[in-house]
Design a protein around this motif. Structure first.
Motif, PDB file in Angstrom:
ATOM      1  N   ALA A 195       0.835  -1.196   0.000  1.00 51.25           N
ATOM      2  CA  ALA A 195       0.000   0.000   0.000  1.00 51.25           C
ATOM      3  C   ALA A 195       0.874   1.251   0.000  1.00 51.25           C
ATOM      4  O   ALA A 195       0.615   2.211  -0.737  1.00 51.25           O
ATOM      5  N   LEU A 196       1.933   1.214   0.805  1.00 48.62           N
ATOM      6  CA  LEU A 196       2.833   2.368   0.897  1.00 48.62           C
ATOM      7  C   LEU A 196       3.537   2.645  -0.424  1.00 48.62           C
ATOM      8  O   LEU A 196       3.555   3.771  -0.916  1.00 48.62           O
TER       9      LEU A 196
ATOM     10  N   SER B 278       4.550   5.694  -5.400  1.00 48.38           N
ATOM     11  CA  SER B 278       4.805   5.806  -6.845  1.00 48.38           C
ATOM     12  C   SER B 278       3.915   6.878  -7.477  1.00 48.38           C
ATOM     13  O   SER B 278       4.296   7.511  -8.458  1.00 48.38           O
ATOM     14  N   GLN B 279       2.760   7.125  -6.862  1.00 46.75           N
ATOM     15  CA  GLN B 279       1.836   8.124  -7.409  1.00 46.75           C
ATOM     16  C   GLN B 279       2.061   9.521  -6.821  1.00 46.75           C
ATOM     17  O   GLN B 279       1.717  10.511  -7.455  1.00 46.75           O
ATOM     18  N   ASN B 280       2.604   9.578  -5.613  1.00 52.03           N
ATOM     19  CA  ASN B 280       2.594  10.867  -4.888  1.00 52.03           C
ATOM     20  C   ASN B 280       3.953  11.424  -4.493  1.00 52.03           C
ATOM     21  O   ASN B 280       4.021  12.477  -3.868  1.00 52.03           O
ATOM     22  N   LYS B 281       5.024  10.736  -4.840  1.00 48.59           N
ATOM     23  CA  LYS B 281       6.335  11.194  -4.367  1.00 48.59           C
ATOM     24  C   LYS B 281       6.711  12.532  -4.997  1.00 48.59           C
ATOM     25  O   LYS B 281       6.356  12.838  -6.133  1.00 48.59           O
ATOM     26  N   ARG B 282       7.444  13.317  -4.192  1.00 44.16           N
ATOM     27  CA  ARG B 282       7.932  14.601  -4.692  1.00 44.16           C
ATOM     28  C   ARG B 282       9.161  14.390  -5.580  1.00 44.16           C
ATOM     29  O   ARG B 282       9.899  13.429  -5.400  1.00 44.16           O
ATOM     30  N   ASP B 283       9.317  15.286  -6.512  1.00 43.21           N
ATOM     31  CA  ASP B 283      10.499  15.236  -7.376  1.00 43.21           C
ATOM     32  C   ASP B 283      11.611  16.019  -6.680  1.00 43.21           C
ATOM     33  O   ASP B 283      11.654  17.240  -6.742  1.00 43.21           O
ATOM     34  N   LEU B 284      12.509  15.316  -5.990  1.00 42.03           N
ATOM     35  CA  LEU B 284      13.566  15.971  -5.235  1.00 42.03           C
ATOM     36  C   LEU B 284      14.918  15.683  -5.884  1.00 42.03           C
ATOM     37  O   LEU B 284      15.110  14.621  -6.484  1.00 42.03           O
ATOM     38  N   PRO B 285      15.834  16.639  -5.775  1.00 42.20           N
ATOM     39  CA  PRO B 285      17.129  16.511  -6.480  1.00 42.20           C
ATOM     40  C   PRO B 285      17.836  15.194  -6.198  1.00 42.20           C
ATOM     41  O   PRO B 285      18.391  14.586  -7.109  1.00 42.20           O
TER      42      PRO B 285
END
Length: 363
Positions: free
Chosen positions: A16-17, A22-29
């Motif tokens: 579930a996590l 995969s749908q909600n992660k932030r785009d971080l450097p």
DNA sequence: AAAGCGGGGTC
DNA sequence: GACCCAGCTTT
């Protein structure tokens, strides 16, 4: 093949996590790289520090020190300057030390064994786990504030998370859940959920992928978890410090490399004593710190600042150097600087405010 | 086991 | 104000 019930439970938890992530992660450097150096840097900067704060520091730091070797070769002074304002300066002092160790003992290659990573200065159980799992795909757990919150709520754990015993319990649980496949993705997923959804004050349970199995949600105890002992109130100190002028030059001193704000520069001064005027405090502190006599003139500015364990009111006075060559009694180094070069030195936040006002007034 | 170590955001 | 944040080290 028979499967243990707890394993099945944690499998559902992980799936579930990771799906949510995969749908909600932030785009971080640091999510665009597998470089151990880059991920190491991000993990150190992110200790007790928010993502939004870290991003500009991360980018600038890598521009200036593109490789571990470049970091190792740099002067500590310049390394501290890149960390100026980020806080917890032992982090970067330790990184600098570690970079030298990696250059000398590991031929400049970041180690890949968990034990060797953990042994580097400034890398504890969390950071070793994060680097090992995210950059090296090793099945090591992480436990930070986010993970503790998610686990305590989901499994309804009421143990005090601020004690050693409590931490051990959470570590054990984290260890049991971390998967062999894509451990880095799972670890980032649970931390991301803590950062974006399972918030300390107002958890957004409506959008949480774990809400159906969450013990805290079931008993409506989200706001009670995790349990932590509360800190005692922080004391307040009055600090007096001087802008000691000698012609166009200003006197600054360097703090001892260990301890609070270690290695940074400041305007000489110190704590006001009971029954002492602030003017007298400035004069006394400068004499005690440097053996220099000054005439305290007009008030320049007041800075209020909060540290983790105490608060200060810093009062700054213009001073005229009167007599005595500076000698460091309560500092590591000193300089007479003019305003053009003062910004080359790393200052802690409260003193930086003074520098900013000086430059604004002079320019 | 507890304390020391920054700075900023949030309520 | 108090709490929290992708914690580690020292005592």
């Amino acid at each position: 093949m028979h499967q243990h019930p707890a394993m099945k439970l944690s499998k559902r938890f992980r799936n579930a996590l990771v799906e949510w992530y995969s749908q909600n992660k932030r785009d971080l450097p640091w999510r665009r790289t597998r470089s151990t150096y880059h991920i190491w840097l991000s993990e150190i900067m992110l200790q007790q520090t928010r993502v939004e704060t870290v991003i500009p520091y991360y980018t600038r730091f890598l521009q200036r020190f593109p490789t571990i070797e470049a970091l190792a070769k740099a002067d500590l002074q310049e390394v501290l300057k890149m960390w100026e304002g980020l806080g917890y300066y032992s982090r970067v002092r330790n990184m600098h030390k570690a970079a030298k160790i990696i250059t000398e003992e590991f031929s400049g290659r970041f180690p890949e064994s968990f034990r060797e990573i953990l042994d580097l200065p400034g890398i504890g159980r969390y950071s070793a786990g994060a680097i090992s799992s995210i950059a090296l795909d090793q099945a090591r757990p992480v436990l930070d504030g986010n993970v503790t919150r998610v686990l305590s709520r989901y499994f309804g754990i009421e143990t005090d998370a601020s004690t050693t015993a409590g931490k051990n319990e959470f570590w054990k649980l984290a260890e049991e859940i971390v998967p062999v496949e894509n451990p880095g993705t799972y670890n980032q997923a649970i931390m991301e959920l803590g950062a974006l959804v399972c918030l300390p004050r107002n958890p957004n349970c409506r959008v949480c992928p774990l809400s159906t199995g969450c013990q805290a949600k079931r008993t409506d105890r989200q706001h009670e978890l995790p349990v932590r002992k509360r800190r005692s109130a922080s004391p307040h100190f009055n600090i007096g410090a001087g802008l000691v002028w000698k012609d166009d030059k200003l006197l600054i001193t360097r703090r001892n490399e260990d301890g609070l704000l270690g290695g940074l520069w400041q305007f000489p001064g110190g704590k006001q004593e009971k029954g002492e005027s602030i003017l007298r405090c400035v004069q006394r502190e400068i004499e005690e710190e440097l053996g220099v006599k000054v005439l305290v003139r007009d008030h320049f500015m007041t800075v209020k600042h909060a540290y983790t364990h105490f608060r200060i009111t810093l009062q700054i006075f213009n001073c005229q150097w009167s007599s005595g060559e500076p000698e460091c009694k309560a500092c590591t180094d000193y300089r007479w600087v003019d305003l053009e070069e003062i910004d080359d030195f790393p200052f802690p936040r409260a003193n930086k405010r003074v520098v900013e006002k000086l430059l604004a007034a002079g320019g």
